[in-house]
Design a protein around this motif. Structure first.
Motif, mmCIF file in Angstrom:
data_model
loop_
_atom_site.group_PDB
_atom_site.id
_atom_site.type_symbol
_atom_site.label_atom_id
_atom_site.label_comp_id
_atom_site.label_asym_id
_atom_site.label_seq_id
_atom_site.Cartn_x
_atom_site.Cartn_y
_atom_site.Cartn_z
ATOM 1 N N UNK A 267 15.243 15.049 4.055
ATOM 2 C CA UNK A 267 14.225 15.979 4.512
ATOM 3 C C UNK A 267 13.924 17.022 3.437
ATOM 4 N N UNK A 268 14.974 17.520 2.780
ATOM 5 C CA UNK A 268 14.760 18.491 1.703
ATOM 6 C C UNK A 268 13.871 17.906 0.618
ATOM 7 N N UNK A 269 14.199 16.681 0.230
ATOM 8 C CA UNK A 269 13.444 16.045 -0.847
ATOM 9 C C UNK A 269 11.996 15.825 -0.450
ATOM 10 N N UNK A 271 10.364 17.452 1.765
ATOM 11 C CA UNK A 271 9.696 18.746 1.899
ATOM 12 C C UNK A 271 9.222 19.241 0.535
ATOM 13 N N UNK A 272 10.075 19.039 -0.467
ATOM 14 C CA UNK A 272 9.691 19.488 -1.804
ATOM 15 C C UNK A 272 8.562 18.640 -2.381
ATOM 16 N N UNK A 273 8.478 17.382 -1.941
ATOM 17 C CA UNK A 273 7.384 16.547 -2.405
ATOM 18 C C UNK A 273 6.105 16.834 -1.628
ATOM 19 N N UNK A 278 8.288 22.784 7.365
ATOM 20 C CA UNK A 278 9.222 23.229 8.385
ATOM 21 C C UNK A 278 8.702 24.472 9.078
ATOM 22 N N UNK A 283 10.774 20.004 11.819
ATOM 23 C CA UNK A 283 10.021 19.454 10.705
ATOM 24 C C UNK A 283 8.758 18.753 11.189
#
Lengths: 286, 512
Positions: A267-269, A271-273, A278, A283
């Protein structure tokens, strides 16, 4: 020179003259530009904005403002502030109507937004002079100007007894078009808007619904962001679940039977892409 | 006749030698005086000693007795001077030969028996350091003193017993040396992790916190299980090492928190003070500086429930102990340093009413109030907390129905196994650095032990911009990623480790 426009002044907005008891004088800050008042939309809503309210305000108002409609609101925190911000973000025009004397900023902590509005050729107006303090009775008075300036009013989120329902009532009284944005049946902040829809307000499902009232029809819906197709299996599963319903990492972990640690990583990855964003721990697919 | 008896006094964790000089004069009116800056407790020692001697059926001399506590310019406090004073009087009256190289320490009861006295362990450590062979302490405190090898700890029950020993009627055996063995009890946690339904992410955060010693901030509505989670966290920590145990026991001994007959502290401290605690209560102090909760939770957990309700001045005082792992309390008379290397677990509601974003109950707070509530905890304090996690409310009934889920929940013991392994890795890594855990790393350690690949650095930079990470948060993310990599048995910090670490970033600055 004092920034006052009197009712006898040709610059005085013609729509506002048509209401009962139009304000005798309008005090203002910024550059008075008659074009600002041509196509106004009042956007009002609850102070207790939910994350849905924030999202939908940003989406609808930015699309509407981008088409040259002036967004009029009451500068209160919650939906009002979100509407002003969305209009500014879209490079549109906005007018803030104050419930207090023209020299005050209320609420004070939104001073940044106040400056932003003036910087971007927006207008701050009030019928009260000097440092007249806001009071319980000044808010409904302010609301009549918000409704009076606008061809139509759009209510996004309103509780059972929300002040924005007063604005909605005034807009109907002035024979202006009334729009309401539907929300979840379970949300307390949707009670007011749903009641308006039941009573005959036009339902808003996209910006086009509102723009049509202003004679703008060829509004283009911004195309879906091109999504990179090289998602791995877990990422595809996550996106699939989130498209059905926004949820937390915990819930994803249970549904997909994958540890919270792995979900968190993906999810972090994503989100950064820019695939996900969030809100309050949940999410959403962008 | 002048008699000298040796004793020692504790100030914080330091001990200094005190000579108790007893003079029973041949001439003059009967009197009993103590000089050498005694405080009230020491002054009252006269009545205790006199009554105890009389109640032990020993003749109390009707003569002029002067007691001097040397060095005379240090203020004397505490009740442990009873025993050296009584011993001195007995020796001068009965004419015993007192054993050499001995320290006497203990509080008397009026019936002539000895009471449990705080600080016996410190006395014993002091004796070892100075090469003093024997110490005489109350029986109830002997187990505590007998942790130290190479010092004869004589457990004394009463003045009569001691008197018989001096006159050679009975023989006294020193208490048995209590060895620090590996039979440490595992911290007895109230809850097992397997009892907590849902909260997968929060549990993972707890595991990371326990592994790397990272401070943890839990935010959630009432009833979402923050407190339960914090208490369960105690059960996944590794047991105390021998060295750590001694450190903890010293603090507990100094503050009189070791129960009678008690010995080494074997379980990690778990302290959960209420939010009405005063600043002195939390960090320690008072005229005679006592350890506060931060020191009592040394090597353990300090759990501050309702973090936002603590007065700001109290919370700000946490900065130094959080940063340095020790705390110096300075008062006009003395300066005392206590260790305070604890893991802070803080929990708070998201808003004053507590139901912000609750799926069912409406929140009654205005956004202004929520904003204000959040700002109660200052940035510098939040900056010192590595892991931030939301604990959402879960529908327990719904989750409990799912049997499959329930059976698969990991018990604390298994999580604990992973934590211990990760701690072992850290111990080896920081062998030369004088620190124990990833959370303790300073910037120089991060440079040394956490080299980042180009990809990871890129990810972190990207996150820095998108999530508005402060410079300090940037380093926190690296520390947390290091712990995640350790849990994964990985030598290098990979993109996945860093991506997961980003989940635990503080989200406060991002909010509007």
């Amino acid at each position: 020179m004092k920034n006052i426009v009197e009712i006898s002044d040709p610059k005085y907005p013609s729509l506002l003259k048509k209401i009962d008891q139009p304000p005798e004088k309008l005090y203002y800050k910024g550059n008075w530009n008659a074009a600002l008042f041509e196509k106004c939309l009042a956007v009002v809503g609850s102070r207790k904005m939910t994350s849905y309210g924030r999202q939908i305000t940003a989406k609808l108002v930015s699309e509407i403002a981008a088409e040259g409609i002036t967004i009029v609101s009451g500068f209160m925190y919650g939906i009002d502030a979100a509407a002003h911000k969305a209009a500014l973000a879209a490079g549109g025009k906005t007018i803030a109507v104050m419930p207090c004397g023209i020299d005050l900023i209320h609420p004070e902590y939104q001073a940044d937004l106040y400056k932003e509005i003036l910087k971007n050729d927006g207008l701050i107006i009030s019928e009260f002079e000097g440092a007249f303090p806001p009071a319980l009775w000044t808010y409904p008075r302010r609301n009549r100007i918000v409704a009076g300036l606008s061809l139509a009013a759009m209510v996004i989120e309103a509780g059972q007894k929300s002040g924005s329902l007063i604005t909605a009532g005034l807009a109907e009284k002035y024979k202006r078009k009334l729009f309401a944005v539907p929300g979840q049946l379970t949300s307390t902040q949707s009670k007011g808007t749903l009641r308006l829809i039941k009573a005959g307000a036009s339902i808003v499902t996209c910006a086009q619904d509102v723009l049509a009232a202003y004679g703008i029809s060829n509004h283009k819906i911004p195309g879906e962001k091109l999504r990179s197709l090289n998602l791995n299996k877990l990422e595809r599963n996550i996106v699939e679940k989130l498209q059905q319903e926004p949820m937390r990492i915990d819930a994803l972990s249970r549904l997909l039977e994958v540890t919270a640690s792995e979900i968190g990583t993906s999810v972090s990855l994503m989100q950064l892409k820019g695939f996900l964003f969030e809100e309050e721990g949940k999410y959403y697919v962008n | 006749m002048l008699i000298k008896v040796s004793s020692a006094s504790n100030s914080g964790l330091q001990t200094i030698a005190i000579d108790v000089e007893i003079n029973v004069a041949g001439k003059g009116l009967p009197a009993f005086e103590i000089i050498g800056l005694p405080n009230k407790a020491v002054d009252e020692s006269r009545d205790r000693v006199k009554t105890a001697i009389i109640n032990s059926h020993i003749q109390f001399p009707s003569r002029r007795i002067t007691i001097n506590l040397a060095p005379a310019d240090i203020p004397k406090e505490g009740s442990f001077y009873d025993l050296p004073i009584a011993v001195g009087i007995l020796a001068s009256v009965v004419g015993y030969q007192l054993p050499e190289e001995s320290l006497f320490f203990g509080e008397l009861s009026l019936d002539g028996t000895l009471r449990h006295t705080r600080g016996a362990l410190l006395l014993s450590l002091f004796a070892k350091e100075k090469g003093i062979k024997n110490i005489f302490v109350p029986k109830a405190s002997a187990n505590e003193a007998a942790i130290v090898k190479g010092v004869n700890v004589y457990p004394i029950e009463s003045l009569n017993q001691l008197s018989s020993y001096f006159s050679g009627e009975i023989d006294l055996q020193p208490a048995k040396y209590i060895e620090a063995k590996d039979d440490w009890m595992n911290a007895q946690a109230e809850f097992d992790m397997a009892e907590i339904l849902g909260q997968e992410q929060a549990k993972r955060a707890a595991e990371i916190s326990a592994s790397g010693g990272h401070n943890l901030f839990l935010v959630g509505t009432p009833g979402s299980g923050k407190t339960m989670l914090a208490r369960a966290l105690a059960g996944i920590l590794p047991s105390l090492s021998e060295k750590e145990s001694l450190e903890v026991t010293k603090i507990y001994s100094a503050s009189g928190r070791i129960p009678p007959e008690g010995s080494l502290v074997k379980t990690r401290p778990f302290r959960a003070p209420h939010h009405t605690i005063s600043r002195v209560g939390l960090i320690g102090g008072s005229t005679k500086p006592q350890p506060g909760e931060v020191s009592l939770s040394h090597r353990g957990i300090l759990f501050l429930d309702e973090f936002s309700e603590f007065p700001r001045s109290v919370l700000e005082a946490l900065r130094q102990p959080l940063e340095d792992g020790s705390l110096t309390i300075s008062r006009s008379r003395e300066r005392v340093t206590y260790p305070s290397r604890f893991v802070l677990i803080a929990s708070a509601n998201p808003c004053p009413c507590g139901y912000l974003h609750h799926p069912k109950k409406p929140c009654l707070c205005t956004s202004r109030e929520v904003e204000k509530y959040r700002k109660r905890v200052s940035g510098p304090i939040l900056d010192r907390i590595d892991l931030h996690i939301d604990v959402p409310v879960v529908d327990i009934k719904e989750l409990a129905k799912d049997r499959r889920l329930k059976d698969e929940l990991e018990p604390s013991a298994i999580i604990r196994g992973r934590v211990i392994r990760a701690r072992e890795t850290q111990k080896n890594r920081f062998f030369d650095d004088g620190i124990h855990t990833n959370a303790e790393m300073k910037n120089k350690h991060i440079k040394k032990h956490c080299p980042l690949s180009k990809e990871v650095r890129h990810l972190l930079q990207q996150a820095g911009m998108n999530f508005q990470l402060s410079a300090r948060s940037y380093y926190k993310m690296i520390k947390v990623a290091r712990t995640i990599a350790d849990l994964d048995d990985s030598r290098d910090i990979t993109v996945s480790h860093m991506a997961e670490a980003l989940q635990y970033r503080p989200r406060v600055q991002e909010r509007e």
